[in-house]
Motif scaffolding. Structure first.
Motif, PDB file in Angstrom:
ATOM      1  N   ALA A   1       0.507  -1.101  -0.227  1.00 36.28           N
ATOM      2  CA  ALA A   1      -0.204   0.157   0.173  1.00 36.28           C
ATOM      3  C   ALA A   1       0.881   1.303   0.101  1.00 36.28           C
ATOM      4  CB  ALA A   1      -0.478  -0.533   1.316  1.00 36.28           C
ATOM      5  N   SER A   2       2.191   1.515   0.991  1.00 34.66           N
ATOM      6  CA  SER A   2       2.804   2.588   1.047  1.00 34.66           C
ATOM      7  C   SER A   2       3.600   2.134  -0.765  1.00 34.66           C
ATOM      8  CB  SER A   2       3.857   1.942   1.788  1.00 34.66           C
ATOM      9  OG  SER A   2       3.091   2.289   2.865  1.00 34.66           O
TER      10      SER A   2
ATOM     11  N   GLU B   1      11.039  14.903  -3.494  1.00 28.51           N
ATOM     12  CA  GLU B   1      10.815  13.671  -2.105  1.00 28.51           C
ATOM     13  C   GLU B   1      10.287  13.298  -2.515  1.00 28.51           C
ATOM     14  OE1 GLU B   1      10.473  18.398   0.355  1.00 28.51           O
ATOM     15  OE2 GLU B   1       9.045  17.293  -0.063  1.00 28.51           O
ATOM     16  N   ASP B   2       9.581  12.707  -3.565  1.00 27.36           N
ATOM     17  CA  ASP B   2       8.198  11.725  -3.821  1.00 27.36           C
ATOM     18  C   ASP B   2       9.204  10.801  -3.923  1.00 27.36           C
ATOM     19  OD1 ASP B   2       6.239  12.800  -2.489  1.00 27.36           O
ATOM     20  OD2 ASP B   2       5.249  13.560  -4.178  1.00 27.36           O
ATOM     21  N   ARG B   3      10.091  10.625  -5.275  1.00 19.41           N
ATOM     22  CA  ARG B   3      11.184   9.953  -5.541  1.00 19.41           C
ATOM     23  C   ARG B   3      12.210   9.343  -4.900  1.00 19.41           C
ATOM     24  NH1 ARG B   3      13.084   9.669 -11.762  1.00 19.41           N
ATOM     25  NH2 ARG B   3      14.030   7.935 -11.599  1.00 19.41           N
ATOM     26  N   ASN B   4      12.352  10.397  -3.734  1.00 20.36           N
ATOM     27  CA  ASN B   4      13.553   9.771  -3.238  1.00 20.36           C
ATOM     28  C   ASN B   4      12.548   9.066  -2.186  1.00 20.36           C
ATOM     29  OD1 ASN B   4      15.441  11.523  -4.001  1.00 20.36           O
ATOM     30  ND2 ASN B   4      14.821  13.421  -2.205  1.00 20.36           N
ATOM     31  N   ALA B   5      11.305   8.901  -1.933  1.00 22.43           N
ATOM     32  CA  ALA B   5      10.805   8.060  -0.580  1.00 22.43           C
ATOM     33  C   ALA B   5      10.156   7.100  -1.412  1.00 22.43           C
ATOM     34  CB  ALA B   5       9.298   8.765  -0.552  1.00 22.43           C
ATOM     35  N   LEU B   6      10.131   6.906  -2.737  1.00 24.14           N
ATOM     36  CA  LEU B   6       9.993   5.375  -3.620  1.00 24.14           C
ATOM     37  C   LEU B   6      10.932   5.428  -3.375  1.00 24.14           C
ATOM     38  CD1 LEU B   6       7.568   4.582  -4.636  1.00 24.14           C
ATOM     39  CD2 LEU B   6       8.089   5.197  -7.195  1.00 24.14           C
ATOM     40  N   ASP B   7      12.234   5.584  -3.823  1.00 21.48           N
ATOM     41  CA  ASP B   7      13.610   5.042  -3.773  1.00 21.48           C
ATOM     42  C   ASP B   7      13.986   4.054  -1.835  1.00 21.48           C
ATOM     43  OD1 ASP B   7      14.145   5.856  -6.439  1.00 21.48           O
ATOM     44  OD2 ASP B   7      15.277   7.921  -5.342  1.00 21.48           O
ATOM     45  N   LEU B   8      13.444   4.762  -1.301  1.00 21.81           N
ATOM     46  CA  LEU B   8      13.058   4.994   0.861  1.00 21.81           C
ATOM     47  C   LEU B   8      12.639   3.028   0.440  1.00 21.81           C
ATOM     48  CD1 LEU B   8      14.746   4.663   3.195  1.00 21.81           C
ATOM     49  CD2 LEU B   8      12.891   5.599   3.628  1.00 21.81           C
ATOM     50  N   LEU B   9      11.724   2.806   0.277  1.00 23.85           N
ATOM     51  CA  LEU B   9      10.287   1.578   0.414  1.00 23.85           C
ATOM     52  C   LEU B   9      10.957   0.643  -1.215  1.00 23.85           C
ATOM     53  CD1 LEU B   9       7.579   3.280   0.258  1.00 23.85           C
ATOM     54  CD2 LEU B   9       8.239   3.106   1.899  1.00 23.85           C
ATOM     55  N   LEU B  10      11.296   1.344  -2.307  1.00 21.05           N
ATOM     56  CA  LEU B  10      12.381   0.291  -3.536  1.00 21.05           C
ATOM     57  C   LEU B  10      13.287  -0.772  -2.932  1.00 21.05           C
ATOM     58  CD1 LEU B  10       9.603   0.917  -4.881  1.00 21.05           C
ATOM     59  CD2 LEU B  10      11.033   0.395  -6.677  1.00 21.05           C
ATOM     60  N   GLY B  11      14.270  -0.001  -1.680  1.00 18.78           N
ATOM     61  CA  GLY B  11      15.670  -0.185  -1.552  1.00 18.78           C
ATOM     62  C   GLY B  11      16.362  -0.097  -2.566  1.00 18.78           C
ATOM     63  N   GLN B  12      16.174   0.560  -3.994  1.00 15.92           N
ATOM     64  CA  GLN B  12      16.741   0.915  -4.636  1.00 15.92           C
ATOM     65  C   GLN B  12      16.503   2.181  -5.584  1.00 15.92           C
ATOM     66  OE1 GLN B  12      17.068  -3.146  -7.067  1.00 15.92           O
ATOM     67  NE2 GLN B  12      16.067  -1.786  -8.223  1.00 15.92           N
ATOM     68  N   HIS B  13      17.242   2.562  -6.252  1.00 15.07           N
ATOM     69  CA  HIS B  13      16.617   3.980  -6.922  1.00 15.07           C
ATOM     70  C   HIS B  13      16.171   3.285  -8.212  1.00 15.07           C
ATOM     71  CE1 HIS B  13      17.165   7.965  -8.902  1.00 15.07           C
ATOM     72  NE2 HIS B  13      17.078   7.095 -10.421  1.00 15.07           N
TER      73      HIS B  13
ATOM     74  N   ASN C   1      -6.879  11.449  -3.665  1.00 14.31           N
ATOM     75  CA  ASN C   1      -7.591  10.735  -3.003  1.00 14.31           C
ATOM     76  C   ASN C   1      -7.964   9.920  -3.315  1.00 14.31           C
ATOM     77  OD1 ASN C   1      -6.336  13.086  -1.694  1.00 14.31           O
ATOM     78  ND2 ASN C   1      -8.013  14.134  -2.337  1.00 14.31           N
ATOM     79  N   GLN C   2      -8.914   9.682  -4.613  1.00 17.12           N
ATOM     80  CA  GLN C   2      -9.516   8.752  -5.112  1.00 17.12           C
ATOM     81  C   GLN C   2      -9.048   7.331  -4.878  1.00 17.12           C
ATOM     82  OE1 GLN C   2     -11.841   9.112  -9.027  1.00 17.12           O
ATOM     83  NE2 GLN C   2     -13.708   7.457  -8.656  1.00 17.12           N
ATOM     84  N   THR C   3      -7.888   7.590  -5.055  1.00 18.62           N
ATOM     85  CA  THR C   3      -6.956   5.995  -5.793  1.00 18.62           C
ATOM     86  C   THR C   3      -6.744   5.844  -4.444  1.00 18.62           C
ATOM     87  OG1 THR C   3      -5.841   7.550  -6.468  1.00 18.62           O
ATOM     88  CG2 THR C   3      -6.510   6.820  -8.261  1.00 18.62           C
ATOM     89  N   THR C   4      -6.170   6.281  -3.737  1.00 16.60           N
ATOM     90  CA  THR C   4      -5.062   6.245  -2.656  1.00 16.60           C
ATOM     91  C   THR C   4      -6.615   5.785  -1.792  1.00 16.60           C
ATOM     92  OG1 THR C   4      -5.170   8.842  -1.767  1.00 16.60           O
ATOM     93  CG2 THR C   4      -3.699   7.795  -2.778  1.00 16.60           C
ATOM     94  N   SER C   5      -7.701   6.291  -1.427  1.00 24.53           N
ATOM     95  CA  SER C   5      -8.575   5.811  -0.626  1.00 24.53           C
ATOM     96  C   SER C   5      -8.793   4.379  -1.419  1.00 24.53           C
ATOM     97  CB  SER C   5     -10.202   6.411  -0.774  1.00 24.53           C
ATOM     98  OG  SER C   5     -10.453   6.229  -1.819  1.00 24.53           O
ATOM     99  N   GLU C   6      -9.307   3.680  -2.526  1.00 20.46           N
ATOM    100  CA  GLU C   6      -9.272   2.562  -2.692  1.00 20.46           C
ATOM    101  C   GLU C   6      -8.148   1.606  -2.082  1.00 20.46           C
ATOM    102  OE1 GLU C   6     -11.509   1.683  -4.764  1.00 20.46           O
ATOM    103  OE2 GLU C   6     -13.013   2.841  -5.132  1.00 20.46           O
TER     104      GLU C   6
ATOM    105  N   ARG D   1      -5.659  -2.515   1.861  1.00 20.55           N
ATOM    106  CA  ARG D   1      -4.662  -2.196   2.669  1.00 20.55           C
ATOM    107  C   ARG D   1      -5.971  -3.163   3.790  1.00 20.55           C
ATOM    108  NH1 ARG D   1      -4.155  -0.276   7.212  1.00 20.55           N
ATOM    109  NH2 ARG D   1      -4.839   2.489   6.168  1.00 20.55           N
ATOM    110  N   ALA D   2      -6.930  -1.390   4.817  1.00 20.45           N
ATOM    111  CA  ALA D   2      -8.028  -2.943   5.921  1.00 20.45           C
ATOM    112  C   ALA D   2      -8.441  -3.759   5.063  1.00 20.45           C
ATOM    113  CB  ALA D   2      -8.738  -1.518   5.293  1.00 20.45           C
ATOM    114  N   LEU D   3      -8.857  -4.505   4.292  1.00 15.02           N
ATOM    115  CA  LEU D   3      -9.787  -5.569   3.696  1.00 15.02           C
ATOM    116  C   LEU D   3      -8.004  -6.715   4.289  1.00 15.02           C
ATOM    117  CD1 LEU D   3     -11.994  -4.788   1.408  1.00 15.02           C
ATOM    118  CD2 LEU D   3     -12.504  -5.486   3.294  1.00 15.02           C
ATOM    119  N   GLY D   4      -7.490  -6.518   4.258  1.00 13.41           N
ATOM    120  CA  GLY D   4      -6.157  -7.409   4.808  1.00 13.41           C
ATOM    121  C   GLY D   4      -5.806  -7.752   3.264  1.00 13.41           C
ATOM    122  N   GLY D   5      -5.632  -7.505   2.379  1.00 11.14           N
ATOM    123  CA  GLY D   5      -4.503  -7.585   1.193  1.00 11.14           C
ATOM    124  C   GLY D   5      -5.159  -7.976   0.094  1.00 11.14           C
ATOM    125  N   GLY D   6      -6.066  -9.118   0.626  1.00 13.16           N
ATOM    126  CA  GLY D   6      -6.801 -10.016  -0.276  1.00 13.16           C
ATOM    127  C   GLY D   6      -6.394 -11.927   0.463  1.00 13.16           C
TER     128      GLY D   6
END
Length: 468
Positions: free
Chosen positions: A172-173, A242-254, A447-452, A457-462
């Motif tokens: 989700a992140s 900043e968004d790209r840097n945050a995504l780099d951190l989540l992915l563990g690579q560039h 906001n629409q897509t992030t709410s989905e 995530r709230a439903l447990g990811g499937g």
């Protein structure tokens, strides 16, 4: 008859009894289903409908690739996986306590004794060699070892659920960060387009001012609009980085790609989630499963605390061969054996055993409260997600209509200004309204897509994801 009685006694000794309280799942502290909108009433089905796995939930190939990279390289997920493996090893250690331990030892010694000690006129040298096979076993008559094994098992399952929860949160992140990067990139492009428009208006106004048609006020207004757009351009450029840097951190690579364009109205990067779900689906959320496993582990710990009040019986046996000469270690007549059962009964412990039992029961009550709270949080998150479904659809549609009207307003205002019918103030208002409408539409789609994604995530990811 005697043979059957002997077998029954042997089975009782081997299996023992358990003093663990019978586990009963607490009554769910939430409603049986979520409130539905009028549009959803016709589609209500309280069956447990499985949500799709993340592979099929996210349509965009680029986003799926990024999620796959994050699941492979993210350090938080790696720590969670290692914690689960460590807890599994602890469970295996505790499980081994229920079986006899067998050990083999071999040793030898030679000792020189001064003649003053042996009462002779010569020094003495003695040799001793032995080979021993030992067996030690605690009879779990009252289920103490079994309760501790069950408690270790539940802790292991809780860490497995925690790992799954980290995985779903990571998915989700990554999705939300990517969508934010996509939206900020769209806002950056919209700001560039708006800046170009303002600069064109500034040049036109400057020419009109030079020939005495436009006033200094109109020229100042045009310059103010250009500088405002430039300030917004710098802000959105920073946010994209900043968004790209945050995504780099989540992915563990560039991040090796650029974000795809934000989809138009009526298209989505996400699959439709089921509606009309029973609240029982919350029981499949990893964080709620983790809370329940911890509750079950606390109940098992009560059994171990209760068993501590009863005697513990241990059986120890040794058998082997001993000799004063290494060559005669296994000769006939060198065998020896030893069997030493023991029983330990607590008589006075200054209230320690009762305090341990009280502590175990209190921890069980704490786990019940944590389990109830996990369900309530999950129910609230899903309820918020369901409430946002249709409202965001309507909001995006209305904002699209506003953007279309703002574009018409800008075109009319530009023609009227160029023909001298209206002042520059009307054109400036139309430009600002158009820019604001474009910004708001991009934000509403985000906001629409992030709410989905949050609802996913709230439903447990499937549940299909858990089956994998």
């Amino acid at each position: 008859m005697k043979h059957a009685l002997s077998v029954s006694l042997l089975m009782l000794v081997l299996t023992g009894c358990s003093l663990m309280p019978d586990y009963e799942r607490p009554v769910s502290p939430v409603a049986s289903s979520w409130l539905q909108s009028e549009a959803d009433d016709a589609a209500i089905d309280n069956a447990m409908i499985p949500t799709p796995s993340w592979h099929s939930f996210f349509h965009e190939p680029q986003l799926r690739d990024l999620i796959a990279v994050a699941l492979e390289n993210n350090r938080d997920l790696r720590v969670a996986a290692l914690n689960a493996q460590a807890t599994r090893a602890l469970y295996r250690v505790q499980r081994a306590e229920r079986l006899p331990s067998v050990s083999a030892e071999a040793g030898g010694s030679r000792t020189r004794t001064p003649y003053d000690f042996n009462g002779t006129t010569q020094n003495g040298i003695t040799s001793q060699y032995s080979a021993t096979l030992g067996v030690a076993w605690e009879l779990d008559l009252f289920g103490r070892v079994g309760s501790l094994q069950q408690q270790a098992l539940e802790e292991y399952l809780a860490t497995e659920a925690a790992q799954q929860s980290v995985k779903i949160s990571l998915i989700a992140s990554v999705a939300n960060t990517y969508l934010l990067w996509q939206a900020d990139s769209a806002l950056l492009q919209a700001t560039r387009d708006t800046l170009d428009t303002f600069e064109d208006s500034l040049r036109l106004t400057q020419r009109s001012f030079d020939v005495g048609i436009a006033s200094s006020l109109e020229l100042t207004q045009a310059r103010t609009a250009v500088e405002t757009a430039r300030s917004s351009l710098a802000a959105y450029t920073r946010r994209v980085g900043e968004d790209r840097n945050a995504l780099d951190l989540l992915l563990g690579q560039h991040v090796p790609v650029s974000p795809a364009k934000q989809p138009q109205q009526g298209t989505s990067v996400l699959s439709a989630l089921p509606i009309g779900l029973s609240s029982d689906v919350l029981l499949q959320r990893p964080d709620i499963l983790q809370a329940e496993y911890q509750l079950r582990g606390a109940s098992a710990n009560i059994g171990a605390a209760r068993a501590a009040f009863f005697p513990s019986i241990s059986l120890t046996a040794n058998a082997g061969s001993a000799s004063g000469q290494l060559s005669g270690l296994f000769d006939s007549g060198s065998e020896y054996w030893n069997f030493s059962p023991s029983i330990s009964l607590p008589i006075f412990s200054a209230g320690r055993l009762q305090a341990n039992l009280d502590y175990a029961e209190l921890i069980r009550d704490v786990r019940i409260a944590e389990y109830d709270r996990a369900i309530q949080i999950g129910f609230s998150e899903v309820a918020d997600g369901l409430a946002a479904r249709q409202t965001y659809v309507d909001q995006v549609a209305a904002q699209q209509s506003l953007l279309d009207a703002s574009e018409d307003y800008f075109q009319i205002a530009e023609r009227r200004y160029r023909s001298g019918v209206d002042s520059y103030l009307t054109l400036l208002d139309a430009q600002r309204q158009l820019f604001s409408a474009r910004q708001q539409l991009i934000t509403d789609r985000l906001n629409q897509t992030t709410s989905e994604v949050d609802l996913f995530r709230a439903l447990g990811g499937g549940w299909s994801n858990q089956a994998e």
